[in-house]
Design an enzyme around this catalytic site. Structure first.
Site, PDB file in Angstrom:
ATOM      1  N   ASN A  74     -12.859  -3.553   2.433  1.00  0.00           N
ATOM      2  CA  ASN A  74     -13.809  -2.376   2.558  1.00  0.00           C
ATOM      3  C   ASN A  74     -14.551  -2.569   1.181  1.00  0.00           C
ATOM      4  O   ASN A  74     -14.247  -2.618   0.311  1.00  0.00           O
ATOM      5  CB  ASN A  74     -13.066  -1.072   2.521  1.00  0.00           C
ATOM      6  CG  ASN A  74     -12.200  -0.796   3.838  1.00  0.00           C
ATOM      7  OD1 ASN A  74     -12.477  -1.281   4.838  1.00  0.00           O
ATOM      8  ND2 ASN A  74     -11.026  -0.303   3.566  1.00  0.00           N
ATOM      9  N   HIS A  89      -9.973  -5.522  -3.729  1.00  0.00           N
ATOM     10  CA  HIS A  89      -8.764  -5.973  -2.813  1.00  0.00           C
ATOM     11  C   HIS A  89      -8.891  -6.062  -1.489  1.00  0.00           C
ATOM     12  O   HIS A  89     -10.032  -5.813  -0.569  1.00  0.00           O
ATOM     13  CB  HIS A  89      -7.787  -4.723  -3.001  1.00  0.00           C
ATOM     14  CG  HIS A  89      -8.417  -3.488  -2.627  1.00  0.00           C
ATOM     15  ND1 HIS A  89      -9.466  -2.664  -3.186  1.00  0.00           N
ATOM     16  CD2 HIS A  89      -8.075  -2.835  -1.437  1.00  0.00           C
ATOM     17  CE1 HIS A  89      -9.588  -1.693  -2.562  1.00  0.00           C
ATOM     18  NE2 HIS A  89      -8.885  -1.402  -1.515  1.00  0.00           N
ATOM     19  N   LEU A  90      -8.029  -7.187  -0.991  1.00  0.00           N
ATOM     20  CA  LEU A  90      -8.219  -7.239   0.540  1.00  0.00           C
ATOM     21  C   LEU A  90      -6.795  -6.639   0.952  1.00  0.00           C
ATOM     22  O   LEU A  90      -5.574  -6.523   0.221  1.00  0.00           O
ATOM     23  CB  LEU A  90      -7.602  -8.983   0.729  1.00  0.00           C
ATOM     24  CG  LEU A  90      -8.744 -10.103   0.842  1.00  0.00           C
ATOM     25  CD1 LEU A  90      -8.104 -11.128   0.985  1.00  0.00           C
ATOM     26  CD2 LEU A  90      -9.682  -9.530   1.811  1.00  0.00           C
ATOM     27  N   HIS A  91      -7.000  -6.012   2.253  1.00  0.00           N
ATOM     28  CA  HIS A  91      -5.791  -5.379   2.828  1.00  0.00           C
ATOM     29  C   HIS A  91      -5.218  -6.480   3.835  1.00  0.00           C
ATOM     30  O   HIS A  91      -6.067  -7.120   4.793  1.00  0.00           O
ATOM     31  CB  HIS A  91      -6.141  -4.069   3.711  1.00  0.00           C
ATOM     32  CG  HIS A  91      -6.818  -3.116   2.933  1.00  0.00           C
ATOM     33  ND1 HIS A  91      -6.045  -2.021   2.920  1.00  0.00           N
ATOM     34  CD2 HIS A  91      -7.807  -2.988   2.514  1.00  0.00           C
ATOM     35  CE1 HIS A  91      -6.856  -1.107   2.270  1.00  0.00           C
ATOM     36  NE2 HIS A  91      -7.861  -1.651   1.813  1.00  0.00           N
ATOM     37  N   GLY A 133     -15.803   2.475   3.438  1.00  0.00           N
ATOM     38  CA  GLY A 133     -14.411   3.103   3.263  1.00  0.00           C
ATOM     39  C   GLY A 133     -13.654   2.744   2.159  1.00  0.00           C
ATOM     40  O   GLY A 133     -12.538   2.736   1.878  1.00  0.00           O
ATOM     41  N   GLN A 134     -14.451   1.693   0.981  1.00  0.00           N
ATOM     42  CA  GLN A 134     -13.715   1.723  -0.219  1.00  0.00           C
ATOM     43  C   GLN A 134     -13.555   3.013  -0.985  1.00  0.00           C
ATOM     44  O   GLN A 134     -14.292   3.689  -1.378  1.00  0.00           O
ATOM     45  CB  GLN A 134     -14.479   0.505  -0.993  1.00  0.00           C
ATOM     46  CG  GLN A 134     -13.746   0.162  -2.183  1.00  0.00           C
ATOM     47  CD  GLN A 134     -14.660  -0.946  -3.071  1.00  0.00           C
ATOM     48  OE1 GLN A 134     -15.792  -1.231  -2.587  1.00  0.00           O
ATOM     49  NE2 GLN A 134     -14.194  -1.458  -3.920  1.00  0.00           N
ATOM     50  N   SER A 135     -12.082   2.960  -1.079  1.00  0.00           N
ATOM     51  CA  SER A 135     -11.986   4.324  -2.113  1.00  0.00           C
ATOM     52  C   SER A 135     -11.245   3.910  -3.633  1.00  0.00           C
ATOM     53  O   SER A 135     -11.249   4.892  -4.421  1.00  0.00           O
ATOM     54  CB  SER A 135     -10.726   5.113  -1.238  1.00  0.00           C
ATOM     55  OG  SER A 135      -9.796   4.324  -1.345  1.00  0.00           O
ATOM     56  N   ASP A 142       0.817  -1.431   0.068  1.00  0.00           N
ATOM     57  CA  ASP A 142       0.034  -0.032   0.017  1.00  0.00           C
ATOM     58  C   ASP A 142       0.910   1.375   0.206  1.00  0.00           C
ATOM     59  O   ASP A 142       1.868   1.373   0.694  1.00  0.00           O
ATOM     60  CB  ASP A 142      -0.943   0.079   1.157  1.00  0.00           C
ATOM     61  CG  ASP A 142      -2.132   1.001   0.853  1.00  0.00           C
ATOM     62  OD1 ASP A 142      -3.241   0.443   0.969  1.00  0.00           O
ATOM     63  OD2 ASP A 142      -1.883   2.300   0.988  1.00  0.00           O
ATOM     64  N   ILE A 143       0.382   2.179  -0.643  1.00  0.00           N
ATOM     65  CA  ILE A 143       1.234   3.443  -0.964  1.00  0.00           C
ATOM     66  C   ILE A 143       1.282   4.250   0.262  1.00  0.00           C
ATOM     67  O   ILE A 143       2.128   4.939   0.511  1.00  0.00           O
ATOM     68  CB  ILE A 143       0.621   4.406  -2.308  1.00  0.00           C
ATOM     69  CG1 ILE A 143       1.741   5.317  -2.763  1.00  0.00           C
ATOM     70  CG2 ILE A 143      -0.635   4.880  -1.875  1.00  0.00           C
ATOM     71  CD1 ILE A 143       1.843   5.747  -3.973  1.00  0.00           C
TER      72      ILE A 143
HETATM   73  P1  AMP Z   1      -9.697   1.128  -0.008  1.00  0.00           P
HETATM   74  O1  AMP Z   1      -9.906   2.467   0.685  1.00  0.00           O
HETATM   75  O2  AMP Z   1     -10.159  -0.027   1.039  1.00  0.00           O
HETATM   76  O3  AMP Z   1     -10.293   0.842  -1.242  1.00  0.00           O
HETATM   77  O4  AMP Z   1      -8.176   0.870  -0.258  1.00  0.00           O
HETATM   78  C1  AMP Z   1      -7.392   1.498  -1.398  1.00  0.00           C
HETATM   79  C2  AMP Z   1      -5.973   1.532  -0.818  1.00  0.00           C
HETATM   80  O5  AMP Z   1      -5.305   1.776  -1.991  1.00  0.00           O
HETATM   81  C3  AMP Z   1      -5.610   2.710   0.076  1.00  0.00           C
HETATM   82  O6  AMP Z   1      -4.996   2.022   1.571  1.00  0.00           O
HETATM   83  C4  AMP Z   1      -4.525   3.254  -0.485  1.00  0.00           C
HETATM   84  O7  AMP Z   1      -3.413   3.954   0.327  1.00  0.00           O
HETATM   85  C5  AMP Z   1      -4.203   2.417  -1.796  1.00  0.00           C
HETATM   86  N1  AMP Z   1      -3.653   2.960  -2.857  1.00  0.00           N
HETATM   87  C6  AMP Z   1      -4.181   3.871  -3.696  1.00  0.00           C
HETATM   88  N2  AMP Z   1      -3.219   4.332  -4.529  1.00  0.00           N
HETATM   89  C7  AMP Z   1      -2.334   3.304  -4.630  1.00  0.00           C
HETATM   90  C8  AMP Z   1      -1.233   2.984  -5.349  1.00  0.00           C
HETATM   91  N3  AMP Z   1      -0.958   3.840  -6.473  1.00  0.00           N
HETATM   92  N4  AMP Z   1      -0.361   2.132  -5.009  1.00  0.00           N
HETATM   93  C9  AMP Z   1      -0.305   1.566  -3.720  1.00  0.00           C
HETATM   94  N5  AMP Z   1      -1.501   1.627  -3.029  1.00  0.00           N
HETATM   95  C10 AMP Z   1      -2.524   2.670  -3.593  1.00  0.00           C
END
Ligand code: AMP
Length: 116
Positions: A89, A102-104, A95-97, A32-33
């Protein structure tokens, strides 16, 4: 109007840089970034599925693959003994962005409950 390309699809297809820690023909995992813990890895299907709500018939094996890779990476990251958390999420309230399932995999510190 052109549709925004999916950032996770771009990572999977090597069009955007990320630290990829696992990849096969079904699943890609990368760091994760903006990590929230010492280990924070995102585990995604290579196939674009927007969220858990968009699973189709036949995707069950793919979901199994995501969890198997998560366990393998937890072993690799040496967080199996201390414990870890898997988060999925879904939707705005979840909280899905990023609209690519994806799984964290988060670990390396003590977690709290309930999450924020
Ligand atoms: P969610 O909020 O569950 O959709 O998680 C999305 C995740 O993607 C967040 O934790 C972000 O920090 C991560 N993310 C977004 N863009 C990137 C990227 N380019 N490389 C790695 N992680 C990313």
């Amino acid at each position: 109007m052109s549709k925004q390309p999916c950032i996770f699809c771009q990572i999977i297809h090597n069009e955007v840089n990320a630290i990829i820690v696992y990849q096969d023909d079904r699943v890609t995992a990368f760091r994760d970034i903006h990590p929230v813990s010492p280990t924070h890895i995102l585990i995604t299907p290579n196939k674009h599925i927007e969220s858990l709500n968009m699973l189709a018939a036949g995707d069950e094996v793919l979901i199994q693959n995501l969890f198997s890779v998560a366990r393998e990476l937890a072993l690799q990251e040496k967080i199996v003994g201390s414990g870890f958390r898997l988060v999925l999420n879904t939707g705005p309230d979840g909280g899905q962005s990023v609209a690519h399932l994806h799984l964290h995999l988060i670990g390396g510190r003590r977690m709290h409950w309930p999450p924020g």
